[in-house]
Design a protein around this motif. Structure first.
Motif, short mmCIF file in Angstrom:
data_model
loop_
_atom_site.label_atom_id
_atom_site.label_comp_id
_atom_site.label_asym_id
_atom_site.label_seq_id
_atom_site.Cartn_x
_atom_site.Cartn_y
_atom_site.Cartn_z
N SER A 25 -2.60 -6.45 -15.16
CA SER A 25 -3.72 -5.50 -15.04
C SER A 25 -3.50 -4.56 -13.86
O SER A 25 -3.83 -3.37 -13.95
N ALA A 26 -2.97 -5.07 -12.77
CA ALA A 26 -2.78 -4.25 -11.57
C ALA A 26 -1.83 -3.08 -11.84
O ALA A 26 -2.04 -1.98 -11.34
N MET A 86 1.26 0.36 -4.41
CA MET A 86 2.59 0.43 -5.02
C MET A 86 2.92 -0.80 -5.86
O MET A 86 3.88 -0.79 -6.61
N GLY A 87 2.15 -1.86 -5.70
CA GLY A 87 2.38 -3.05 -6.51
C GLY A 87 1.93 -4.32 -5.82
O GLY A 87 1.63 -4.33 -4.62
N MET A 88 1.86 -5.37 -6.61
CA MET A 88 1.48 -6.69 -6.10
C MET A 88 2.70 -7.35 -5.47
O MET A 88 3.84 -7.12 -5.90
N VAL A 89 2.46 -8.18 -4.47
CA VAL A 89 3.52 -8.90 -3.77
C VAL A 89 3.10 -10.36 -3.66
O VAL A 89 2.01 -10.66 -3.18
N ARG A 90 3.95 -11.27 -4.10
CA ARG A 90 3.68 -12.70 -3.93
C ARG A 90 4.20 -13.16 -2.58
O ARG A 90 5.31 -12.82 -2.19
N ARG A 116 0.82 -1.21 0.00
CA ARG A 116 0.00 0.00 0.00
C ARG A 116 0.86 1.26 0.00
O ARG A 116 2.06 1.20 0.24
N PHE A 117 0.23 2.39 -0.21
CA PHE A 117 0.91 3.69 -0.24
C PHE A 117 1.62 4.01 1.07
O PHE A 117 2.60 4.74 1.09
N ASP A 138 -5.31 3.05 -9.53
CA ASP A 138 -4.71 3.32 -8.22
C ASP A 138 -3.22 3.01 -8.14
O ASP A 138 -2.57 3.35 -7.15
N HIS A 139 -2.67 2.35 -9.18
CA HIS A 139 -1.26 1.94 -9.13
C HIS A 139 -0.36 3.18 -9.06
O HIS A 139 -0.49 4.11 -9.84
N GLY A 140 0.54 3.17 -8.10
CA GLY A 140 1.47 4.28 -7.92
C GLY A 140 0.94 5.37 -7.01
O GLY A 140 1.69 6.29 -6.65
#
Length: 137
Positions: free
Chosen positions: A77-78, A89-93, A4-5, A83-85
């Protein structure tokens, strides 16, 4: 999961006004903005948690098994979501392994900071979906 931000890890989601949307319709609307191509149903529901305090929130948790191709599509897609950025801030595995030193992998990942009930939800899902042996949790 998502970074998250504010630097906390959490799951995609948002608020749903039950006056206008069913829980799943509202969830899919919110997920559509952030992930684009995944739809959840009542069958994907796992649990709910009530957060006490000045801002009482009920967090409903859903999980769905994806193919590798579906996961790749969601990750792409994310990056292109609205909302990206900004909010995300990004996906995390999540690493589902533990290294021989019993520190690396999942144990290190769990040392991160999570928003709200996200860490509990993650551990609950890993246990109930038999994704990680219980003794490793």
């Amino acid at each position: 999961m998502q970074m998250r931000f504010d630097g906390l890890l959490g799951f995609p989601g948002g608020f749903v006004d039950r006056r206008y949307w069913s829980l799943e319709d509202g969830l899919n609307r919110v997920l559509g903005l952030g992930l684009g191509c995944v739809r959840l149903t009542e069958a994907d529901y796992l649990c709910s948690h009530l957060t006490e305090g000045p801002h009482r929130v009920v967090a409903h948790f859903y999980a769905r098994q994806l193919t590798l191709e579906e996961l790749h599509t969601i990750e792409i897609s994310a990056v292109h979501s609205r909302d990206h950025g900004m909010e995300v801030m990004g996906m995390v595995r999540v690493p589902l392994y533990t290294q021989k030193d019993r520190m690396g992998g999942l144990p290190n990942f769990l040392a991160n900071s999570f928003v709200g009930t996200a860490k509990f939800q993650l551990l609950f899902a890993l246990k109930i979906l038999n994704m990680v042996p219980e003794e490793k949790l």
